[in-house]
Write a protein that holds these residues in place. Structure first.
Motif, PDB file in Angstrom:
ATOM      1  N   GLN A  55       0.715  -1.174  -0.078  1.00 16.91           N
ATOM      2  CA  GLN A  55      -0.152  -0.080  -0.246  1.00 16.91           C
ATOM      3  C   GLN A  55       0.825   1.407  -0.122  1.00 16.91           C
ATOM      4  OE1 GLN A  55      -3.040   0.024  -0.583  1.00 16.91           O
ATOM      5  NE2 GLN A  55      -3.328  -2.212  -0.772  1.00 16.91           N
ATOM      6  N   THR A  56       1.900   1.079   0.768  1.00 17.50           N
ATOM      7  CA  THR A  56       2.844   2.460   0.634  1.00 17.50           C
ATOM      8  C   THR A  56       3.368   2.619  -0.554  1.00 17.50           C
ATOM      9  OG1 THR A  56       3.194   2.178   3.032  1.00 17.50           O
ATOM     10  CG2 THR A  56       4.825   3.417   1.693  1.00 17.50           C
ATOM     11  N   ARG A  57       3.854   1.381  -1.171  1.00 16.51           N
ATOM     12  CA  ARG A  57       4.685   1.556  -2.453  1.00 16.51           C
ATOM     13  C   ARG A  57       3.507   2.128  -3.579  1.00 16.51           C
ATOM     14  NH1 ARG A  57       7.320  -3.267  -1.325  1.00 16.51           N
ATOM     15  NH2 ARG A  57       6.548  -4.118  -3.206  1.00 16.51           N
ATOM     16  N   LYS A  58       2.435   1.798  -3.452  1.00 16.32           N
ATOM     17  CA  LYS A  58       1.291   2.279  -4.405  1.00 16.32           C
ATOM     18  C   LYS A  58       0.938   3.819  -4.092  1.00 16.32           C
ATOM     19  CE  LYS A  58      -1.686  -1.783  -4.508  1.00 16.32           C
ATOM     20  NZ  LYS A  58      -3.172  -2.347  -3.956  1.00 16.32           N
ATOM     21  N   ALA A  59       1.271   4.338  -2.956  1.00 22.04           N
ATOM     22  CA  ALA A  59       1.100   5.825  -2.472  1.00 22.04           C
ATOM     23  C   ALA A  59       2.175   6.379  -2.954  1.00 22.04           C
ATOM     24  CB  ALA A  59       1.024   6.023  -1.259  1.00 22.04           C
ATOM     25  N   CYS A  60       3.554   5.862  -3.059  1.00 25.27           N
ATOM     26  CA  CYS A  60       4.620   6.437  -3.341  1.00 25.27           C
ATOM     27  C   CYS A  60       4.657   6.515  -5.131  1.00 25.27           C
ATOM     28  CB  CYS A  60       5.958   5.584  -3.217  1.00 25.27           C
ATOM     29  SG  CYS A  60       6.141   5.754  -1.387  1.00 25.27           S
ATOM     30  N   LEU A  61       4.128   5.610  -5.745  1.00 28.07           N
ATOM     31  CA  LEU A  61       3.833   5.435  -7.183  1.00 28.07           C
ATOM     32  C   LEU A  61       2.998   6.689  -7.549  1.00 28.07           C
ATOM     33  CD1 LEU A  61       4.312   4.324  -9.959  1.00 28.07           C
ATOM     34  CD2 LEU A  61       2.562   2.797  -9.174  1.00 28.07           C
ATOM     35  N   GLY A  62       2.058   6.757  -6.782  1.00 28.43           N
ATOM     36  CA  GLY A  62       1.071   7.666  -7.241  1.00 28.43           C
ATOM     37  C   GLY A  62       1.671   9.340  -6.904  1.00 28.43           C
ATOM     38  N   HIS A  63       2.575   9.198  -6.029  1.00 32.65           N
ATOM     39  CA  HIS A  63       2.986  10.897  -5.863  1.00 32.65           C
ATOM     40  C   HIS A  63       3.886  11.075  -6.871  1.00 32.65           C
ATOM     41  CE1 HIS A  63       1.203  11.233  -1.982  1.00 32.65           C
ATOM     42  NE2 HIS A  63       2.023  10.367  -1.395  1.00 32.65           N
ATOM     43  N   ALA A  64       4.730  10.029  -7.273  1.00 32.69           N
ATOM     44  CA  ALA A  64       5.792  10.284  -8.516  1.00 32.69           C
ATOM     45  C   ALA A  64       5.040  10.504  -9.710  1.00 32.69           C
ATOM     46  CB  ALA A  64       6.582   8.994  -8.669  1.00 32.69           C
ATOM     47  N   VAL A  65       3.979   9.906  -9.952  1.00 32.27           N
ATOM     48  CA  VAL A  65       3.230  10.076 -11.304  1.00 32.27           C
ATOM     49  C   VAL A  65       2.695  11.254 -11.085  1.00 32.27           C
ATOM     50  CG1 VAL A  65       0.953   9.343 -12.258  1.00 32.27           C
ATOM     51  CG2 VAL A  65       3.070   7.667 -11.739  1.00 32.27           C
ATOM     52  N   ALA A  66       2.174  11.942 -10.014  1.00 33.52           N
ATOM     53  CA  ALA A  66       1.705  13.223 -10.083  1.00 33.52           C
ATOM     54  C   ALA A  66       2.616  14.245 -10.169  1.00 33.52           C
ATOM     55  CB  ALA A  66       0.933  13.429  -8.661  1.00 33.52           C
ATOM     56  N   LEU A  67       3.881  14.229  -9.677  1.00 33.35           N
ATOM     57  CA  LEU A  67       4.994  15.026 -10.006  1.00 33.35           C
ATOM     58  C   LEU A  67       5.344  14.957 -11.370  1.00 33.35           C
ATOM     59  CD1 LEU A  67       6.885  16.939  -8.736  1.00 33.35           C
ATOM     60  CD2 LEU A  67       8.462  15.258  -8.110  1.00 33.35           C
ATOM     61  N   ALA A  68       5.395  13.863 -11.837  1.00 35.15           N
ATOM     62  CA  ALA A  68       5.907  13.932 -13.221  1.00 35.15           C
ATOM     63  C   ALA A  68       4.802  14.663 -13.973  1.00 35.15           C
ATOM     64  CB  ALA A  68       6.027  12.468 -13.882  1.00 35.15           C
ATOM     65  N   ARG A  69       3.597  14.389 -13.903  1.00 33.06           N
ATOM     66  CA  ARG A  69       2.475  15.254 -14.693  1.00 33.06           C
ATOM     67  C   ARG A  69       2.816  16.694 -14.320  1.00 33.06           C
ATOM     68  NH1 ARG A  69      -1.667  12.532 -17.350  1.00 33.06           N
ATOM     69  NH2 ARG A  69      -3.047  14.089 -16.266  1.00 33.06           N
ATOM     70  N   ILE A  70       2.904  16.993 -13.172  1.00 36.37           N
ATOM     71  CA  ILE A  70       3.285  18.393 -12.912  1.00 36.37           C
ATOM     72  C   ILE A  70       4.150  19.192 -13.801  1.00 36.37           C
ATOM     73  CG2 ILE A  70       3.939  20.168 -10.938  1.00 36.37           C
ATOM     74  CD1 ILE A  70       2.174  18.331  -8.890  1.00 36.37           C
ATOM     75  N   LEU A  71       5.258  18.256 -13.654  1.00 38.78           N
ATOM     76  CA  LEU A  71       6.289  18.721 -14.598  1.00 38.78           C
ATOM     77  C   LEU A  71       6.275  18.596 -15.924  1.00 38.78           C
ATOM     78  CD1 LEU A  71       9.208  16.908 -12.234  1.00 38.78           C
ATOM     79  CD2 LEU A  71       8.570  19.613 -12.329  1.00 38.78           C
ATOM     80  N   GLY A  72       5.292  18.147 -16.606  1.00 42.68           N
ATOM     81  CA  GLY A  72       4.997  18.359 -17.988  1.00 42.68           C
ATOM     82  C   GLY A  72       5.237  16.972 -18.675  1.00 42.68           C
ATOM     83  N   ILE A  73       5.275  15.619 -17.873  1.00 41.85           N
ATOM     84  CA  ILE A  73       5.335  14.361 -18.689  1.00 41.85           C
ATOM     85  C   ILE A  73       3.963  13.980 -18.485  1.00 41.85           C
ATOM     86  CG2 ILE A  73       6.357  12.112 -18.345  1.00 41.85           C
ATOM     87  CD1 ILE A  73       8.477  13.397 -16.789  1.00 41.85           C
ATOM     88  N   GLU A  74       3.243  14.191 -19.771  1.00 39.93           N
ATOM     89  CA  GLU A  74       1.912  13.727 -20.116  1.00 39.93           C
ATOM     90  C   GLU A  74       1.418  12.539 -19.591  1.00 39.93           C
ATOM     91  OE1 GLU A  74      -1.481  14.066 -23.536  1.00 39.93           O
ATOM     92  OE2 GLU A  74       0.387  15.054 -23.657  1.00 39.93           O
ATOM     93  N   ARG A  75       2.386  11.435 -19.806  1.00 44.64           N
ATOM     94  CA  ARG A  75       1.807   9.935 -19.818  1.00 44.64           C
ATOM     95  C   ARG A  75       3.452   9.550 -19.144  1.00 44.64           C
ATOM     96  NH1 ARG A  75      -1.921   6.520 -20.073  1.00 44.64           N
ATOM     97  NH2 ARG A  75      -1.684   4.274 -20.272  1.00 44.64           N
ATOM     98  N   PRO A  76       3.400   9.575 -17.772  1.00 46.32           N
ATOM     99  CA  PRO A  76       4.702   8.951 -17.235  1.00 46.32           C
ATOM    100  C   PRO A  76       4.980   7.299 -17.438  1.00 46.32           C
ATOM    101  CG  PRO A  76       3.520  10.387 -15.628  1.00 46.32           C
ATOM    102  CD  PRO A  76       2.622  10.062 -16.808  1.00 46.32           C
ATOM    103  N   ARG A  77       6.305   6.833 -17.597  1.00 46.73           N
ATOM    104  CA  ARG A  77       6.449   5.573 -17.646  1.00 46.73           C
ATOM    105  C   ARG A  77       7.176   5.093 -16.276  1.00 46.73           C
ATOM    106  NH1 ARG A  77       8.625   7.054 -23.338  1.00 46.73           N
ATOM    107  NH2 ARG A  77       9.299   8.602 -21.883  1.00 46.73           N
ATOM    108  N   ALA A  78       6.717   4.271 -15.559  1.00 47.58           N
ATOM    109  CA  ALA A  78       7.121   3.821 -14.372  1.00 47.58           C
ATOM    110  C   ALA A  78       7.486   2.604 -14.196  1.00 47.58           C
ATOM    111  CB  ALA A  78       6.210   4.296 -12.955  1.00 47.58           C
TER     112      ALA A  78
END
Length: 310
Positions: free
Chosen positions: A160-183
């Motif tokens: 569950q924590t890694r799911k949250a961390c993944l979500g945070h990283a995807v959100a940051l990537a999109r804020i930075l202009g990466i439209e479809r992040p690859r994780a």
């Protein structure tokens, strides 16, 4: 002697990240336990670069002595009298009342710093929220970031924590202009096998992400060579949008993430700014060993995350 695997290249803060931040409102940054030359000098660098409006939290006498040590006139800055262990709760109160837009670690042990910020009683996160740290890593001469989570906060994160961390990283990537992040959910192998529990957990997280985070491509389990090298993926017959093109790496545990982050910094000369996400305001875990480029990158990240909050 200089170790032969240390990079001789001078670390440089990514100009694209700094430029994006400089167009945003300057955040009020509360420096917790501000009474040290190193911490105060770091905040001064941020302020002089237009990346922070300082709030100094700690022992007034120690803060004044540190300011004298770097010849910084702090007479016009806000100072909050909260010595020692009282500093983190005082900074949390500033964030709760809307008087601080970000919180930064000063001369205080990380566990003490976070103990005053992350418990639910501090009021900086919802009951269900999990916080995660994300590094924004760039190599010299290239502003394209590789986001790494979690290499600084969660020691042995469960699924569950890694799911949250993944979500945070995807959100940051999109804020930075990466439209479809690859994780990439890192593991020792791309094959889910019982003898390596993380591979089964990564498979579970990747399956969850297909429905929970449809705006990202998530692969897991995946070894680091496949995440970074399209050639390695072709040789091994690994066909996935993330192969050779990862924007995000999710570490299975803090040791893996920490080793990877420090390898990139010390062996490649990369710049790594970082931010804790999931709280009411961004939290900057700056280190005494960080040089100016990393501190500026962290400040820029904090600025960008703060501005993106609703």
């Amino acid at each position: 002697m200089t170790h032969p695997f240390l990079s001789p290249i001078e670390t440089v803060a990514p100009e694209g990240l700094l430029a994006r931040a400089r167009g945003l409102p300057v955040p009020r940054v509360a420096l917790v336990n501000a009474g040290s030359v190193t911490a105060l000098a770091g905040l001064r660098e941020m302020a002089e670069n237009g990346l922070a409006e300082p709030i100094l939290v700690g022992d007034p006498a120690k803060i004044a002595a540190a300011a004298d040590g770097i010849e910084w006139d702090i007479a016009g800055l806000r100072l909050v009298d909260a010595p020692a262990a009282a500093a983190s709760p005082a900074a949390a109160a500033l964030a709760r009342t809307g008087e601080a837009d970000a919180i930064m670690k000063g001369q205080v042990h990380t566990s003490t710093f976070l103990r005053g910020l992350l418990p639910r009683a501090a009021g900086l996160r919802d009951d269900s929220a999990r916080c995660g740290h994300v590094f924004h890593i760039t190599r010299p001469g290239d502003d394209r970031p590789l986001l790494l989570t979690d290499a600084a906060l969660n020691v042995a994160p469960d699924v569950q924590t890694r799911k949250a961390c993944l979500g945070h990283a995807v959100a940051l990537a999109r804020i930075l202009g990466i439209e479809r992040p690859r994780a990439a959910l890192l593991a020792a192998t791309e094959d889910p096998i019982a003898s390596i529990p993380n591979t089964l957990e990564s498979q579970q997280i990747a399956a969850w992400a297909r429905h929970a985070i449809p705006e990202a491509d998530v692969a897991g389990p995946i070894a680091m060579d496949l995440a970074l090298s399209s050639e390695a993926a072709a040789i091994k017959g690994y066909d996935d949008p993330v192969a050779g093109a990862a924007d995000i790496m999710v570490a299975p545990a803090i040791t893996t993430g920490n080793v990877l982050f420090k390898t990139l910094v010390f062996a490649l000369g990369a710049c790594a700014g970082g931010v804790v996400m999931g709280a009411r305001v961004p939290i900057l875990l700056t280190s005494r060993a960080q040089k100016t480029p990393a501190r500026l990158a962290s400040a820029a990240l904090g600025m960008i995350v703060a501005a993106a909050r609703p």
